[in-house]
Scaffold this motif. Structure first.
Motif, short mmCIF file in Angstrom:
data_model
loop_
_atom_site.label_atom_id
_atom_site.label_comp_id
_atom_site.label_asym_id
_atom_site.label_seq_id
_atom_site.Cartn_x
_atom_site.Cartn_y
_atom_site.Cartn_z
N ALA A 83 39.61 35.48 38.32
CA ALA A 83 39.64 36.47 37.23
C ALA A 83 38.23 36.84 36.80
O ALA A 83 37.91 38.01 36.60
N GLU A 84 37.35 35.80 36.70
CA GLU A 84 35.98 36.10 36.29
C GLU A 84 35.27 36.96 37.32
O GLU A 84 34.52 37.87 36.97
N TRP A 85 35.56 36.67 38.61
CA TRP A 85 34.92 37.47 39.67
C TRP A 85 35.34 38.93 39.56
O TRP A 85 34.51 39.84 39.66
N ILE A 86 36.66 39.17 39.33
CA ILE A 86 37.13 40.55 39.24
C ILE A 86 36.46 41.26 38.07
O ILE A 86 35.95 42.38 38.20
N VAL A 87 36.41 40.60 36.92
CA VAL A 87 35.82 41.22 35.73
C VAL A 87 34.35 41.53 35.96
O VAL A 87 33.86 42.62 35.66
N LYS A 88 33.63 40.56 36.56
CA LYS A 88 32.21 40.76 36.80
C LYS A 88 31.97 41.92 37.75
O LYS A 88 31.09 42.76 37.53
N GLN A 89 32.76 41.97 38.83
CA GLN A 89 32.57 43.03 39.82
C GLN A 89 32.79 44.40 39.20
O GLN A 89 31.99 45.32 39.39
N THR A 90 33.89 44.56 38.45
CA THR A 90 34.15 45.90 37.88
C THR A 90 33.09 46.26 36.87
O THR A 90 32.67 47.41 36.80
N GLN A 91 32.64 45.25 36.08
CA GLN A 91 31.62 45.59 35.09
C GLN A 91 30.32 46.02 35.74
O GLN A 91 29.68 46.97 35.30
N SER A 92 29.95 45.34 36.84
CA SER A 92 28.70 45.74 37.49
C SER A 92 28.87 47.10 38.16
O SER A 92 27.94 47.91 38.19
N LEU A 93 30.08 47.38 38.68
CA LEU A 93 30.35 48.68 39.29
C LEU A 93 30.20 49.80 38.26
O LEU A 93 29.56 50.82 38.51
N VAL A 94 30.80 49.58 37.09
CA VAL A 94 30.72 50.60 36.03
C VAL A 94 29.28 50.75 35.57
O VAL A 94 28.81 51.85 35.31
N LYS A 95 28.55 49.63 35.48
CA LYS A 95 27.18 49.70 34.99
C LYS A 95 26.29 50.48 35.95
O LYS A 95 25.42 51.23 35.52
N THR A 96 26.51 50.32 37.28
CA THR A 96 25.64 51.03 38.21
C THR A 96 25.99 52.50 38.31
O THR A 96 25.13 53.30 38.66
N ASN A 97 27.26 52.86 38.05
CA ASN A 97 27.64 54.25 38.27
C ASN A 97 27.71 55.09 37.01
O ASN A 97 27.72 56.31 37.10
N MET A 98 27.80 54.45 35.85
CA MET A 98 27.87 55.22 34.61
C MET A 98 26.78 54.76 33.68
O MET A 98 26.21 53.70 33.86
N SER A 99 26.51 55.58 32.66
CA SER A 99 25.45 55.21 31.73
C SER A 99 25.95 54.13 30.76
O SER A 99 27.12 53.78 30.77
#
Lengths: 283, 93
Positions: A83-99
């Motif tokens: 669960a932590e891995w999924i949350v971390k991955q999506t958060q980093s994805l959103v951080k790199t692609n959106m402001s």
């Protein structure tokens, strides 16, 4: 919890078995209609794709409950690490692609990705994948379009209307067309990819059946009826079309959602406007 | 009557085949994209991850025109014949 996640799949398969009409050979058909509800304007058919997508939602709900129950500060369970891995991955994805303004967007992106991926993966169980129905994917695309328009409207309707005459005012009709084309192309991209995979799989399976009849048809008795060539090759195709393409399309849909929303939002204008408003309020 | 229905079915199939000529464009485009991505990875192996992600995104967007053609071809094969034959039968009545 896991039983709750598996039960919808079983229900879906049983429904499919109960409602599938008897037919000969392999054919390409749309979603089955389970029953119709009479409505004043037009009858509302409840189709396989609607039922299956609802079942997928229930499955994801129970999976989320399974992954997140009994959380501890220091991860001890394997499922907490996942669960932590999924949350971390999506958060980093959103951080790199959106402001930074969109830091709360990660749950939405993750849920769209999970819904799309699980819907496409349903075809592994022999169920009808809801994503190969344009109505389901079109609904998601309209949702994304509303989001894009909402963030474009953040600076007020006047700013939104002005953005259509962006380079030169007489290009406004073209801008309107490209605005409308966004949800259509998103829906068609997802739907077309999943549907084309299904069509190609069925064509290959039918072709191999015919080929087996030609080559092994002379074998005596029931041996002549076994489709030897159908073993193996359709499975390899399924790995590409169902597993790889399904997950890739989910990723692309979520990625495009993020890019469109982030690029449609006039962040500098919005921040300047908000600062002006705050200054006015202080006076 | 049979000839008219036959012409409708045949023309639908021909139209579907002609629509899929659009598959050439995305093929060439995606080939170019992948070739450039391979070149980029060869030059800078350390940014393989981001190059692959960007390439997949680009491929998905380049594919769109091909998928429009696919949707039109599927409509022509599965939807149009029924509709056109019904129109013909109604007109004859």
């Amino acid at each position: 919890m896991l039983i709750g996640a598996v039960a919808p799949l079983v229900v879906g398969i049983i429904l499919k078995v109960l409602f599938t009409p008897e037919k000969v050979g392999i054919s390409i058909s749309g979603a089955l209609i389970y029953f119709t509800i009479p409505m004043p304007l037009q009858n509302l058919p409840i189709t396989e794709s609607q039922v299956n997508s609802a079942l997928v939602i229930v499955t994801i709900l129970f999976l989320c409950l399974y992954f997140t129950h009994g959380l501890t500060v220091k991860a001890e369970l394997k499922r907490q690490l996942v669960a932590e891995w999924i949350v971390k991955q999506t958060q980093s994805l959103v951080k790199t692609n959106m402001s930074d303004y969109f830091s709360g967007f990660a749950p939405f992106v993750a849920s769209i990705m999970a819904l799309s991926a699980f819907s496409s993966l349903l075809s592994l169980f022999g169920m009808y994948p809801p994503t190969s129905d344009i109505n389901i994917v079109g609904g998601w695309a309209i949702l994304v379009f509303i989001l894009i328009t909402y963030y474009k409207m953040k600076c007020g309707p006047l700013h939104y209307a002005k953005s259509f005459g962006d380079p030169v005012p007489f290009l406004a009709p073209l801008n309107v067309i490209s605005e409308v084309a966004t949800p259509i192309s998103m829906a068609f991209r997802h739907y077309g990819n999943v549907l084309s995979g299904a069509v190609i799989s069925v064509l290959v399976a039918t072709g191999l059946q015919g080929l087996t009849n030609i080559i092994f048809g002379w074998l005596p008795g029931f041996l002549g009826n076994i489709p030897f060539l159908q073993i193996g090759l359709p499975a390899i195709l399924s790995v590409y079309f169902d597993l790889f393409s399904g997950c890739l399309q989910a990723f692309i849909f979520a990625m495009l959602t993020m890019l469109y929303v982030a690029s449609g939002f006039p962040e500098e204008d919005y921040l300047a406007r908000r600062a002006k408003k705050l200054a006015r309020l202080k006076k | 009557m049979e000839i008219a229905i036959g012409i409708i079915l045949g023309c639908c199939a021909l139209g579907a085949g002609a629509a899929m000529i659009a598959g050439i464009g995305p093929g060439i485009g995606e080939g170019n994209a992948v070739a450039s991505a391979c070149e980029a990875i060869g030059r800078q192996p350390e940014c393989k991850g981001s190059v692959t992600t960007t390439m997949l995104m680009g491929c998905a967007i380049a594919e769109t025109t091909g998928l429009y053609a696919l949707v039109i071809a599927i409509l022509l094969i599965f939807v149009a014949p029924n509709m056109l034959v019904n129109i013909l039968l109604n007109a004859v009545k």
